[in-house]
Design a protein around this motif. Structure first.
Motif, PDB file in Angstrom:
ATOM      1  N   TRP A  56       0.835  -1.181   0.108  1.00  0.00           N
ATOM      2  CA  TRP A  56      -0.100   0.111   0.006  1.00  0.00           C
ATOM      3  C   TRP A  56       0.795   1.291   0.032  1.00  0.00           C
ATOM      4  O   TRP A  56       0.398   2.395  -0.412  1.00  0.00           O
ATOM      5  CB  TRP A  56      -0.887   0.085   1.071  1.00  0.00           C
ATOM      6  N   ARG A  57       2.069   1.082   0.579  1.00  0.00           N
ATOM      7  CA  ARG A  57       2.993   2.310   0.541  1.00  0.00           C
ATOM      8  C   ARG A  57       4.173   2.390  -0.588  1.00  0.00           C
ATOM      9  O   ARG A  57       5.122   2.788  -0.172  1.00  0.00           O
ATOM     10  CB  ARG A  57       3.534   2.522   2.025  1.00  0.00           C
ATOM     11  N   TYR A  58       3.700   1.662  -1.553  1.00  0.00           N
ATOM     12  CA  TYR A  58       4.722   1.376  -2.715  1.00  0.00           C
ATOM     13  C   TYR A  58       5.494   2.857  -2.927  1.00  0.00           C
ATOM     14  O   TYR A  58       6.678   2.849  -3.269  1.00  0.00           O
ATOM     15  CB  TYR A  58       4.082   0.776  -3.986  1.00  0.00           C
ATOM     16  N   TYR A  59       4.696   3.650  -3.084  1.00  0.00           N
ATOM     17  CA  TYR A  59       5.011   4.934  -3.664  1.00  0.00           C
ATOM     18  C   TYR A  59       6.256   5.535  -2.643  1.00  0.00           C
ATOM     19  O   TYR A  59       6.800   6.708  -2.829  1.00  0.00           O
ATOM     20  CB  TYR A  59       4.231   6.191  -4.222  1.00  0.00           C
ATOM     21  N   GLN A  60       6.166   5.082  -1.298  1.00  0.00           N
ATOM     22  CA  GLN A  60       7.186   5.757  -0.400  1.00  0.00           C
ATOM     23  C   GLN A  60       8.424   4.838  -0.347  1.00  0.00           C
ATOM     24  O   GLN A  60       9.258   5.476   0.538  1.00  0.00           O
ATOM     25  CB  GLN A  60       6.245   5.605   1.160  1.00  0.00           C
ATOM     26  N   LEU A  61       8.293   3.832  -1.056  1.00  0.00           N
ATOM     27  CA  LEU A  61       9.465   3.000  -0.806  1.00  0.00           C
ATOM     28  C   LEU A  61      10.637   3.166  -1.652  1.00  0.00           C
ATOM     29  O   LEU A  61      10.267   3.711  -2.942  1.00  0.00           O
ATOM     30  CB  LEU A  61       8.944   1.410  -1.073  1.00  0.00           C
ATOM     31  N   SER A  62      11.749   2.834  -1.463  1.00  0.00           N
ATOM     32  CA  SER A  62      12.778   2.974  -2.364  1.00  0.00           C
ATOM     33  C   SER A  62      13.067   1.854  -3.232  1.00  0.00           C
ATOM     34  O   SER A  62      12.333   0.802  -2.927  1.00  0.00           O
ATOM     35  CB  SER A  62      14.434   3.252  -1.316  1.00  0.00           C
ATOM     36  N   GLU A  63      13.891   1.879  -4.423  1.00  0.00           N
ATOM     37  CA  GLU A  63      14.127   0.632  -5.153  1.00  0.00           C
ATOM     38  C   GLU A  63      14.580  -0.367  -4.597  1.00  0.00           C
ATOM     39  O   GLU A  63      13.998  -1.582  -4.697  1.00  0.00           O
ATOM     40  CB  GLU A  63      14.881   1.120  -6.090  1.00  0.00           C
ATOM     41  N   GLU A  64      15.094  -0.326  -3.521  1.00  0.00           N
ATOM     42  CA  GLU A  64      15.779  -1.458  -2.590  1.00  0.00           C
ATOM     43  C   GLU A  64      14.644  -2.266  -1.967  1.00  0.00           C
ATOM     44  O   GLU A  64      14.574  -3.064  -1.636  1.00  0.00           O
ATOM     45  CB  GLU A  64      16.973  -1.001  -1.787  1.00  0.00           C
ATOM     46  N   GLU A  65      14.026  -1.262  -1.316  1.00  0.00           N
ATOM     47  CA  GLU A  65      12.979  -1.961  -0.634  1.00  0.00           C
ATOM     48  C   GLU A  65      11.631  -2.547  -1.538  1.00  0.00           C
ATOM     49  O   GLU A  65      11.326  -3.587  -0.929  1.00  0.00           O
ATOM     50  CB  GLU A  65      12.179  -0.516   0.234  1.00  0.00           C
ATOM     51  N   ILE A  66      11.586  -1.696  -2.491  1.00  0.00           N
ATOM     52  CA  ILE A  66      10.634  -2.462  -3.437  1.00  0.00           C
ATOM     53  C   ILE A  66      11.028  -3.868  -3.627  1.00  0.00           C
ATOM     54  O   ILE A  66      10.184  -4.869  -3.834  1.00  0.00           O
ATOM     55  CB  ILE A  66      10.490  -1.587  -4.711  1.00  0.00           C
ATOM     56  N   GLU A  67      12.376  -4.200  -4.134  1.00  0.00           N
ATOM     57  CA  GLU A  67      12.915  -5.379  -4.331  1.00  0.00           C
ATOM     58  C   GLU A  67      12.627  -6.348  -3.226  1.00  0.00           C
ATOM     59  O   GLU A  67      12.600  -7.595  -3.421  1.00  0.00           O
ATOM     60  CB  GLU A  67      14.159  -5.335  -4.903  1.00  0.00           C
ATOM     61  N   GLN A  68      13.007  -5.899  -1.910  1.00  0.00           N
ATOM     62  CA  GLN A  68      12.984  -6.444  -0.830  1.00  0.00           C
ATOM     63  C   GLN A  68      11.890  -6.969  -0.368  1.00  0.00           C
ATOM     64  O   GLN A  68      11.596  -8.337   0.094  1.00  0.00           O
ATOM     65  CB  GLN A  68      13.558  -5.604   0.535  1.00  0.00           C
ATOM     66  N   TYR A  69      10.839  -6.414  -0.694  1.00  0.00           N
ATOM     67  CA  TYR A  69       9.414  -6.957  -0.257  1.00  0.00           C
ATOM     68  C   TYR A  69       8.699  -7.595  -1.346  1.00  0.00           C
ATOM     69  O   TYR A  69       7.683  -7.915  -1.440  1.00  0.00           O
ATOM     70  CB  TYR A  69       8.415  -5.649   0.191  1.00  0.00           C
ATOM     71  N   GLY A  70       9.544  -7.658  -2.713  1.00  0.00           N
ATOM     72  CA  GLY A  70       9.062  -8.719  -3.585  1.00  0.00           C
ATOM     73  C   GLY A  70       7.977  -7.864  -4.408  1.00  0.00           C
ATOM     74  O   GLY A  70       6.985  -8.488  -4.908  1.00  0.00           O
ATOM     75  N   LEU A  71       8.050  -6.492  -4.522  1.00  0.00           N
ATOM     76  CA  LEU A  71       6.888  -5.746  -5.324  1.00  0.00           C
ATOM     77  C   LEU A  71       7.343  -5.254  -6.633  1.00  0.00           C
ATOM     78  O   LEU A  71       6.871  -4.311  -7.177  1.00  0.00           O
ATOM     79  CB  LEU A  71       6.602  -4.594  -4.442  1.00  0.00           C
ATOM     80  N   THR A  72       8.479  -5.807  -7.079  1.00  0.00           N
ATOM     81  CA  THR A  72       9.120  -5.131  -8.446  1.00  0.00           C
ATOM     82  C   THR A  72       7.884  -5.289  -9.764  1.00  0.00           C
ATOM     83  O   THR A  72       7.939  -4.474 -10.328  1.00  0.00           O
ATOM     84  CB  THR A  72      10.466  -6.087  -8.881  1.00  0.00           C
ATOM     85  N   SER A  73       7.484  -6.433  -9.722  1.00  0.00           N
ATOM     86  CA  SER A  73       6.479  -6.813 -10.726  1.00  0.00           C
ATOM     87  C   SER A  73       5.195  -5.687 -10.590  1.00  0.00           C
ATOM     88  O   SER A  73       4.601  -5.792 -11.586  1.00  0.00           O
ATOM     89  CB  SER A  73       6.079  -8.236 -11.018  1.00  0.00           C
ATOM     90  N   LEU A  74       4.961  -5.246  -9.306  1.00  0.00           N
ATOM     91  CA  LEU A  74       3.837  -4.551  -9.331  1.00  0.00           C
ATOM     92  C   LEU A  74       3.963  -3.462 -10.070  1.00  0.00           C
ATOM     93  O   LEU A  74       2.891  -2.844 -10.745  1.00  0.00           O
ATOM     94  CB  LEU A  74       3.786  -4.136  -7.690  1.00  0.00           C
ATOM     95  N   ASN A  75       5.135  -2.879 -10.493  1.00  0.00           N
ATOM     96  CA  ASN A  75       5.315  -1.554 -11.489  1.00  0.00           C
ATOM     97  C   ASN A  75       4.661  -1.811 -12.741  1.00  0.00           C
ATOM     98  O   ASN A  75       4.067  -0.813 -13.071  1.00  0.00           O
ATOM     99  CB  ASN A  75       6.831  -1.269 -11.396  1.00  0.00           C
ATOM    100  N   ASP A  76       4.568  -2.894 -13.166  1.00  0.00           N
ATOM    101  CA  ASP A  76       4.075  -3.104 -14.620  1.00  0.00           C
ATOM    102  C   ASP A  76       2.393  -2.948 -14.431  1.00  0.00           C
ATOM    103  O   ASP A  76       1.593  -2.679 -15.622  1.00  0.00           O
ATOM    104  CB  ASP A  76       4.197  -4.611 -14.885  1.00  0.00           C
ATOM    105  N   TYR A  77       1.741  -3.154 -13.378  1.00  0.00           N
ATOM    106  CA  TYR A  77       0.534  -2.973 -13.048  1.00  0.00           C
ATOM    107  C   TYR A  77      -0.032  -1.386 -12.962  1.00  0.00           C
ATOM    108  O   TYR A  77      -1.172  -0.957 -13.105  1.00  0.00           O
ATOM    109  CB  TYR A  77      -0.345  -3.833 -12.031  1.00  0.00           C
ATOM    110  N   LEU A  78       1.058  -0.842 -12.522  1.00  0.00           N
ATOM    111  CA  LEU A  78       0.536   0.732 -12.009  1.00  0.00           C
ATOM    112  C   LEU A  78       0.748   1.810 -13.350  1.00  0.00           C
ATOM    113  O   LEU A  78       1.529   1.611 -14.346  1.00  0.00           O
ATOM    114  CB  LEU A  78       1.595   1.139 -10.878  1.00  0.00           C
TER     115      LEU A  78
END
Length: 479
Positions: A407-429
């Protein structure tokens, strides 16, 4: 033998006879009243006659009449016109309640399509008779008396030059005009107007009006000429400055009703009826009578305003429920009820302190789920029962906790996005260059993720996150 003399005829100057009146005059029966020191007339006039003898000074005409009105909102007038049409149908049924023939089935069928409510009424319209002179000194009038010489009213004669200039009620007047034109078009063409232009939600592609419906509509047309009247308060001889002041006072001194209270009292809208009967009385959702909910004292309820907005997206794919008709709403209510039955199964929803426990208690999140439900249930190109089932079955297991980093994807750094397994979420946004991405803020101190107030910008993005998590189609790839 005496000769018989012919009776002498009284003669008067032509100018005096003209002043006394002509065949085009209309007689009004009125009560004389006093409104804060000023003479006014109280009258009732058939809708058709009121439209014919009134006008609105909302723009300067070729004759140069002074302007004393705001611009007309045609959309608002059309909503009022549908309300009046609903009232004419209800009146027609009431006046013919002893009729048990097939025409009553037709009348009730028309009412079922346009919707019904416990009571209908138009508030009085305020007008100024500019030609009356101060206090009405230029009007021709005579008292109406009983056999005991008791004065019970006045007869007033109005000619072609005596126009009722509407001070408060220009949208009601326009609505009356729209209704008359709608009924006259049906009478002459025996066809409904095209759907987008029609006051009545007909479902006929060829627009042909069946004979039984035509008969019912003609009954409604006759009502505008006799039975259904407009109540008027007529001010006399106001100048333009006084007329403008009256317009200001009538439209600015009243206190506006809170949105939630207005929605609670309205039983005419079929979406409102669903909320009242199925959600509130069915005890699926608790309602707050305030327009805002305090997070610190959250009892788990939603405001009436928020429930209405969520259902507008769910049932109508709109941000409001204006113009909802039973023809559109009723076939969709089974899905709407399924939606709410799934929502209340989300852990923490509806409980005391719900907003601190689950993001699903925030209306913007409900709007996101509602929009997805509409798309998969009723969308022209996206409806799919399997996807609808996947969504409504999946949201009860979705992590709506504040701690979920999605839910706080836009507050996360690139490292945190990768750490939380959210990298592919970017394709949906959506692309970051296409609009607002400040969807909310996660507060470390409280541990709360609070979404922003610009719901129309935010809920599609929340919907994209839910699509990604539940492996639903990517809307950006399907367009």
């Amino acid at each position: 033998m005496a000769t018989q003399t012919e009776p002498q005829e009284s003669t008067r100057p032509l100018s005096e006879l003209i002043k006394r009146g002509n065949t085009s005059e209309m007689q009004l029966k009125v009560f004389v009243s006093n409104n804060l020191g000023h003479n006014t007339l109280l009258a009732k006039i058939p809708m058709y006659d009121f439209y014919r003898m009134s006008d609105v000074a909302n723009e300067r005409s070729e004759h140069g009449e002074p302007v004393a009105q705001r611009k007309l909102d045609v959309k608002h007038a059309a909503e009022l016109a549908r309300y009046i049409l609903k009232g004419l149908i209800a009146t027609n049924i009431q006046l013919n309640r002893e009729d048990t023939g097939s025409i009553m089935v037709t009348r009730e069928g028309l009412q079922e399509m346009i919707g019904k409510q416990p009571y209908l009424s138009l508030q009085p319209i305020v007008a100024n008779l500019r030609t009356a002179g101060p206090g009405g000194e230029k009007l021709r009038a005579s008292p109406i008396e009983t056999e005991n010489n008791e004065n019970i009213g006045m007869r007033v004669w109005l000619g072609q030059r005596d126009i009722l200039w509407v001070v408060d009620g220009q949208h009601r007047r326009k609505a009356v005009q729209m209704v008359i034109e709608f009924l006259e078009e049906i009478r002459l063409e025996q066809k409904y107007p095209p759907k987008k232009q029609s006051l009545f939600p007909h479902n006929r592609d060829d627009r042909t009006v069946p004979q039984d419906e035509l008969e019912a509509w003609m009954e409604c047309y006759e009502l505008t000429r006799a039975e259904c009247t407009v109540s008027l308060e007529i001010h006399l001889g106001l100048d333009i400055l006084e007329e403008r002041q009256l317009f200001h006072d009538l439209n600015n001194l009243a206190k506006k009703v809170e949105k939630s209270l207005a929605l609670e009292f309205d039983s005419s809208n079929p979406v409102n009826a669903f909320i009242k009967e199925d959600l509130i009385e069915g005890q699926l959702v608790a309602v707050s009578f305030k327009d805002k909910v305090d997070w610190e004292n959250d009892d788990g309820s939603l405001t009436r305003k928020d429930i209405v907005a969520v259902n507008a997206h769910l049932i109508l794919n709109k941000s409001n429920i204006n113009g909802a008709t039973p023809v559109i709403v009723n076939p969709r209510l089974n899905v709407a009820k399924r939606f709410w039955e799934a929502i209340v199964q989300i852990p923490g929803f509806g409980e005391e302190g719900a907003k601190a426990m689950t993001l699903s208690a925030q209306p913007v999140v409900l709007k996101a789920i509602a929009k997805l439900t509409y798309n998969f249930a009723f969308g022209r190109t996206t409806s799919n029962e399997q996807l609808l089932n996947k969504l409504l079955d999946g949201i009860t297991d979705l992590d709506f906790s504040h701690e979920n980093p999605m839910w706080r994807y836009y507050q996360l750094s690139e490292e945190e996005i990768e750490q939380y397994g959210l990298t592919s979420l970017n394709d949906y946004l959506p692309d970051n260059s296409t609009g607002n991405r400040d969807i909310g803020k996660y507060d470390i101190e409280t541990g709360w993720m609070r979404f922003g107030s610009k719901h129309n910008d935010i809920f599609p993005i929340i919907g994209d996150m839910i699509r990604w998590k539940l492996n639903l189609p990517n809307r950006h790839q399907s367009t």
